[in-house]
Design a protein around this motif. Structure first.
Motif, PDB file in Angstrom:
ATOM      1  N   LEU A  27     -14.795  34.344 -44.927  1.00 34.95           N
ATOM      2  CA  LEU A  27     -14.931  34.871 -43.576  1.00 34.95           C
ATOM      3  C   LEU A  27     -13.976  34.105 -42.669  1.00 34.95           C
ATOM      4  O   LEU A  27     -13.721  32.915 -42.901  1.00 34.95           O
ATOM      5  CB  LEU A  27     -16.370  34.698 -43.088  1.00 34.95           C
ATOM      6  N   PRO A  28     -13.427  34.739 -41.635  1.00 34.39           N
ATOM      7  CA  PRO A  28     -12.559  34.005 -40.710  1.00 34.39           C
ATOM      8  C   PRO A  28     -13.320  32.864 -40.050  1.00 34.39           C
ATOM      9  O   PRO A  28     -14.526  32.965 -39.811  1.00 34.39           O
ATOM     10  CB  PRO A  28     -12.172  35.059 -39.670  1.00 34.39           C
ATOM     11  N   GLY A  29     -12.601  31.803 -39.750  1.00 25.19           N
ATOM     12  CA  GLY A  29     -13.211  30.687 -39.045  1.00 25.19           C
ATOM     13  C   GLY A  29     -12.555  29.377 -39.379  1.00 25.19           C
ATOM     14  O   GLY A  29     -11.595  29.334 -40.149  1.00 25.19           O
ATOM     15  N   GLY A  30     -13.076  28.317 -38.781  1.00 30.87           N
ATOM     16  CA  GLY A  30     -12.508  27.002 -39.037  1.00 30.87           C
ATOM     17  C   GLY A  30     -13.238  25.907 -38.290  1.00 30.87           C
ATOM     18  O   GLY A  30     -14.278  26.133 -37.666  1.00 30.87           O
ATOM     19  N   THR A  31     -12.667  24.739 -38.346  1.00 32.44           N
ATOM     20  CA  THR A  31     -13.277  23.534 -37.786  1.00 32.44           C
ATOM     21  C   THR A  31     -13.361  23.602 -36.263  1.00 32.44           C
ATOM     22  O   THR A  31     -12.423  24.035 -35.594  1.00 32.44           O
ATOM     23  CB  THR A  31     -12.451  22.297 -38.211  1.00 32.44           C
ATOM     24  N   ILE A  32     -14.479  23.137 -35.747  1.00 35.01           N
ATOM     25  CA  ILE A  32     -14.686  23.042 -34.304  1.00 35.01           C
ATOM     26  C   ILE A  32     -14.083  21.723 -33.829  1.00 35.01           C
ATOM     27  O   ILE A  32     -14.428  20.656 -34.338  1.00 35.01           O
ATOM     28  CB  ILE A  32     -16.188  23.097 -33.956  1.00 35.01           C
ATOM     29  N   LYS A  33     -13.180  21.814 -32.854  1.00 36.11           N
ATOM     30  CA  LYS A  33     -12.559  20.609 -32.295  1.00 36.11           C
ATOM     31  C   LYS A  33     -13.544  19.906 -31.374  1.00 36.11           C
ATOM     32  O   LYS A  33     -14.464  20.520 -30.831  1.00 36.11           O
ATOM     33  CB  LYS A  33     -11.296  20.982 -31.533  1.00 36.11           C
ATOM     34  N   ARG A  34     -13.342  18.603 -31.186  1.00 39.98           N
ATOM     35  CA  ARG A  34     -14.249  17.829 -30.330  1.00 39.98           C
ATOM     36  C   ARG A  34     -14.359  18.367 -28.913  1.00 39.98           C
ATOM     37  O   ARG A  34     -15.394  18.262 -28.287  1.00 39.98           O
ATOM     38  CB  ARG A  34     -13.783  16.377 -30.254  1.00 39.98           C
ATOM     39  N   SER A  35     -13.284  18.925 -28.409  1.00 41.90           N
ATOM     40  CA  SER A  35     -13.262  19.365 -27.012  1.00 41.90           C
ATOM     41  C   SER A  35     -13.756  20.794 -26.803  1.00 41.90           C
ATOM     42  O   SER A  35     -13.693  21.295 -25.685  1.00 41.90           O
ATOM     43  CB  SER A  35     -11.831  19.249 -26.479  1.00 41.90           C
ATOM     44  N   GLU A  36     -14.248  21.452 -27.841  1.00 41.88           N
ATOM     45  CA  GLU A  36     -14.647  22.844 -27.681  1.00 41.88           C
ATOM     46  C   GLU A  36     -16.057  23.111 -28.191  1.00 41.88           C
ATOM     47  O   GLU A  36     -16.580  22.385 -29.030  1.00 41.88           O
ATOM     48  CB  GLU A  36     -13.643  23.790 -28.347  1.00 41.88           C
ATOM     49  N   SER A  37     -16.627  24.177 -27.681  1.00 41.12           N
ATOM     50  CA  SER A  37     -17.943  24.630 -28.131  1.00 41.12           C
ATOM     51  C   SER A  37     -17.766  25.464 -29.403  1.00 41.12           C
ATOM     52  O   SER A  37     -16.652  25.926 -29.705  1.00 41.12           O
ATOM     53  CB  SER A  37     -18.592  25.489 -27.045  1.00 41.12           C
TER      54      SER A  37
END
Length: 117
Positions: A27-37
């Motif tokens: 499925l599309p997607g990836g790691t959440i960066k520290r600065s984002e929800s």
């Protein structure tokens, strides 16, 4: 624990999967960066991987194990939406959910699709 935004895109009765090189479908997607929800990460990853932007995403649930937590979002896309692979993605394809369960796909992809069936 690593946090990931994962997006289930539906168009008619099919789900969008992406592939990186010779790797399994996912499925599309990836790691959440520290600065984002998680939601911001979902929008960013979907556009980075498929060029799809500007569609509403709804939060569904969390899915995960010991090392990774997926924040799973849902998008119902119009018939004329055409994903285009970009960045590390080399293929974008639509599959019926039953077919996904028979593909060489990541374990989280199989399990998330199974939960949505």
């Amino acid at each position: 624990m690593r946090e990931r935004a994962t997006i289930v895109c539906f168009q008619r009765d099919k789900v969008l999967l992406v592939a990186r090189g010779r790797s399994r479908w996912s499925l599309p997607g990836g790691t959440i960066k520290r600065s984002e929800s998680p939601l911001e990460a979902a929008y960013r990853e979907l556009e980075e991987e498929t060029t799809i932007a500007g569609h509403a995403l709804a939060y569904l649930f969390q899915f995960g194990g010991i090392n990774k937590r997926h924040h799973v979002f849902f998008a119902e896309l119009p018939r004329d939406t055409r994903p285009e692979p970009q960045n590390e993605i080399v293929q974008c394809r639509w599959f019926k959910p039953a077919k996904i369960l028979t593909l060489a796909a990541s374990v989280p992809t199989h399990e998330i699709v199974r939960l949505l069936k």
